[in-house]
Design a protein around this motif. Structure first.
Motif, PDB file in Angstrom:
ATOM      1  N   CYS A  71      56.189  76.874 -11.346  1.00  4.03           N
ATOM      2  CA  CYS A  71      57.481  77.486 -11.604  1.00  4.03           C
ATOM      3  C   CYS A  71      57.353  78.989 -11.803  1.00  4.03           C
ATOM      4  CB  CYS A  71      58.149  76.860 -12.825  1.00  4.03           C
ATOM      5  SG  CYS A  71      59.887  77.318 -12.891  1.00  4.03           S
ATOM      6  N   ASN A 128      59.910  80.765 -12.975  1.00  3.99           N
ATOM      7  CA  ASN A 128      60.897  81.163 -13.983  1.00  3.99           C
ATOM      8  C   ASN A 128      60.311  81.096 -15.385  1.00  3.99           C
ATOM      9  OD1 ASN A 128      63.072  81.510 -12.185  1.00  3.99           O
ATOM     10  ND2 ASN A 128      63.378  79.285 -12.136  1.00  3.99           N
ATOM     11  N   GLU A 132      60.686  75.718 -10.087  1.00  4.85           N
ATOM     12  CA  GLU A 132      61.193  76.613  -9.041  1.00  4.85           C
ATOM     13  C   GLU A 132      60.072  77.525  -8.575  1.00  4.85           C
ATOM     14  OE1 GLU A 132      64.911  78.424  -9.815  1.00  4.85           O
ATOM     15  OE2 GLU A 132      64.869  79.646  -8.013  1.00  4.85           O
ATOM     16  N   TYR A 167      62.619  76.975 -23.203  1.00  4.65           N
ATOM     17  CA  TYR A 167      62.620  75.612 -23.734  1.00  4.65           C
ATOM     18  C   TYR A 167      61.783  74.652 -22.898  1.00  4.65           C
ATOM     19  CZ  TYR A 167      66.068  75.931 -20.080  1.00  4.65           C
ATOM     20  OH  TYR A 167      66.683  76.221 -18.881  1.00  4.65           O
ATOM     21  N   CYS A 168      61.008  75.164 -21.932  1.00  2.00           N
ATOM     22  CA  CYS A 168      60.385  74.251 -20.960  1.00  2.00           C
ATOM     23  C   CYS A 168      58.873  74.397 -20.904  1.00  2.00           C
ATOM     24  CB  CYS A 168      60.978  74.519 -19.577  1.00  2.00           C
ATOM     25  SG  CYS A 168      60.235  73.484 -18.305  1.00  2.00           S
ATOM     26  N   SER A 207      57.358  76.517 -17.999  1.00  2.00           N
ATOM     27  CA  SER A 207      57.709  77.929 -17.916  1.00  2.00           C
ATOM     28  C   SER A 207      56.522  78.755 -17.399  1.00  2.00           C
ATOM     29  CB  SER A 207      58.119  78.415 -19.319  1.00  2.00           C
ATOM     30  OG  SER A 207      58.590  79.729 -19.252  1.00  2.00           O
ATOM     31  N   LYS A 253      66.268  81.942 -11.898  1.00  4.75           N
ATOM     32  CA  LYS A 253      67.181  81.201 -12.774  1.00  4.75           C
ATOM     33  C   LYS A 253      67.931  82.124 -13.735  1.00  4.75           C
ATOM     34  CE  LYS A 253      67.349  76.925 -15.476  1.00  4.75           C
ATOM     35  NZ  LYS A 253      66.580  75.739 -15.897  1.00  4.75           N
TER      36      LYS A 253
HETATM   37  S1  SF4 Z   1      63.431  74.462 -16.783  1.00  6.98           S
HETATM   38 FE1  SF4 Z   1      63.003  74.338 -14.605  1.00  6.98          FE
HETATM   39  S2  SF4 Z   1      63.150  76.452 -13.912  1.00  6.98           S
HETATM   40 FE2  SF4 Z   1      62.890  76.552 -16.141  1.00  6.98          FE
HETATM   41  S3  SF4 Z   1      60.692  76.740 -16.476  1.00  6.98           S
HETATM   42 FE3  SF4 Z   1      61.211  74.556 -16.541  1.00  6.98          FE
HETATM   43  S4  SF4 Z   1      60.819  73.838 -14.470  1.00  6.98           S
HETATM   44 FE4  SF4 Z   1      60.988  76.055 -14.383  1.00  6.98          FE
END
Ligand code: SF4
Length: 371
Positions: free
Chosen positions: A85, A87, A131, A91-92, A95, A199
């Motif tokens: 990703c 982005n 992404e 919260y992920c 990231s 994003k």
């Molecule tokens: S929520 Fe989706 S776009 Fe954002 S860091 Fe996680 S995988 Fe990537």
């Protein structure tokens, strides 16, 4: 109004929030008695004033759901294809700034995962990626859809928002459903939680369901990440978005999910905590507002909550989910996007549904009916 963006820009977050919190018991009672509920009724049903009416809301919700959908619950499972990703999302676990091993499944690995999912009985699959436009792009999606289409009767995707032409190209490859959660409709907070990458473009994401509608997608899923902002206000904007889309793209079907922020490696604490009673209230409010809407619950929620919600209004449930690419067969120990809460197997969940007098449905016949 040409686009939802135009409509959205006529609303003010704080005014909307105040109007929800100003709803009274009388407003709730009027909403409960109404035959055709408006967005103002929805505000009343999600307001703090409705918390004393949960039992009544649950009963109405149960009745409406059974009338429209019967006593069935669709079983689905996510297949994580990639954790790459570009982005930064606060919260992920995937990231960009989270130093974890990145992986995108090859064709051979995808089929290894598919074999396990088929053995579990699944016929409805949700493909998930981060992404990473260099590796997880239109051609990769075409390859994956070609590969798995013979094995599943319903294919959903939760990947980066795409352009209209890209959706138009993927639909003939067997793409039935696209999930695109706005995460939050609070623009400033959205920017805070999405500081880098594509994003971070709030408007492009908000415009995605319009592109999906224009592309003629069979079904789209909306929602917000509960915990980022005031859930009542975010849910109102989701309902507003839904109403707009249903009127404009009436050929498409719609689903809503209610993901609550879950722990993950390096995790973010929720700004707003939603308790189980509030989640129940929200689920009932959506059903009372919209009888046609599919309501989906994932393994983010606890076993006790999922058991209790089956009869109230849910129409789809996941089970046995892994949130890491290769999690079913190829690399079970790799890093998850977030921790799941209900670890029971698909067979256990099916049994739980049956024990409540409902039928777990594995096969989605929509495709067959559409041909
Ligand atoms: S929520 Fe989706 S776009 Fe954002 S860091 Fe996680 S995988 Fe990537």
């Amino acid at each position: 109004m040409n686009k939802f963006l135009d409509l959205f820009k006529t609303y003010d977050w704080e005014d909307t929030k105040s109007s929800i919190y100003a709803k009274t018991s009388l407003d709730v009672e009027l909403a409960l008695r109404s035959k055709r509920r408006s967005l103002e009724d929805f505000k009343a049903l999600i307001s703090p004033s409705a918390s004393g009416y949960l039992e009544e809301m649950a009963l109405i919700s149960q009745g409406l759901t059974t009338k429209r959908f019967g006593k069935v619950v669709q079983m689905y499972v996510p297949l994580y294809l990639s954790n790459e990703c570009n982005n930064i999302c606060t919260y992920c676990g995937f990231s960009y700034d989270n130093k974890v091993r990145r992986k995108t499944l090859s064709s051979v690995e995808i089929m290894q995962e598919v074999t396990v999912l088929k053995e579990m009985g699944y016929d409805h699959i949700l493909l998930v990626t981060g992404e990473a436009n260099q590796t997880v792009h239109l051609e990769y999606f075409k390859k994956v859809l070609t590969l798995i289409r013979p094995h599943f009767s319903h294919i959903a995707m939760e990947v980066q928002p795409l352009d209209l032409e890209e959706y138009q190209q993927l639909i003939p490859y067997g793409l039935n459903t696209v999930l695109v959660y706005q995460e939050t409709y609070h623009q400033d907070d959205y920017k805070k939680h999405h500081p880098k990458g594509k994003k971070s473009n709030f408007d492009y994401r908000l415009d995605t369901p319009d592109r999906l509608g224009e592309a003629g997608i069979h079904k789209m899923g909306l929602g917000v990440l509960i915990g980022l902002e005031d859930w009542r206000t975010d849910s109102f904007f989701t309902a507003l978005h839904l109403s707009y889309l249903e009127k404009k793209y009436w050929q498409s079907k719609y689903s809503i999910s209610f993901p609550r922020l879950r722990p993950f490696s390096g995790g973010l604490e929720p700004k707003v905590v939603m308790n189980d009673k509030e989640l129940l209230q929200l689920i009932c409010a959506y059903r009372l507002f919209n009888e046609e809407l599919e309501l989906s619950i994932s393994t983010r929620e606890s076993p006790a909550f999922r058991d209790n919600i089956i009869k109230v209004g849910i129409t789809a449930i996941s089970a046995g989910s892994k949130t890491n690419p290769g999690g079913y067969a190829v690399a079970p120990e790799s890093l998850e996007q977030f921790e799941i809460s209900d670890e029971r197997s698909p067979a256990d969940i099916a049994q739980m549904i049956t024990a409540q007098g409902y039928e777990p449905v594995w096969k989605d016949w929509d495709n067959g009916l559409m041909l």
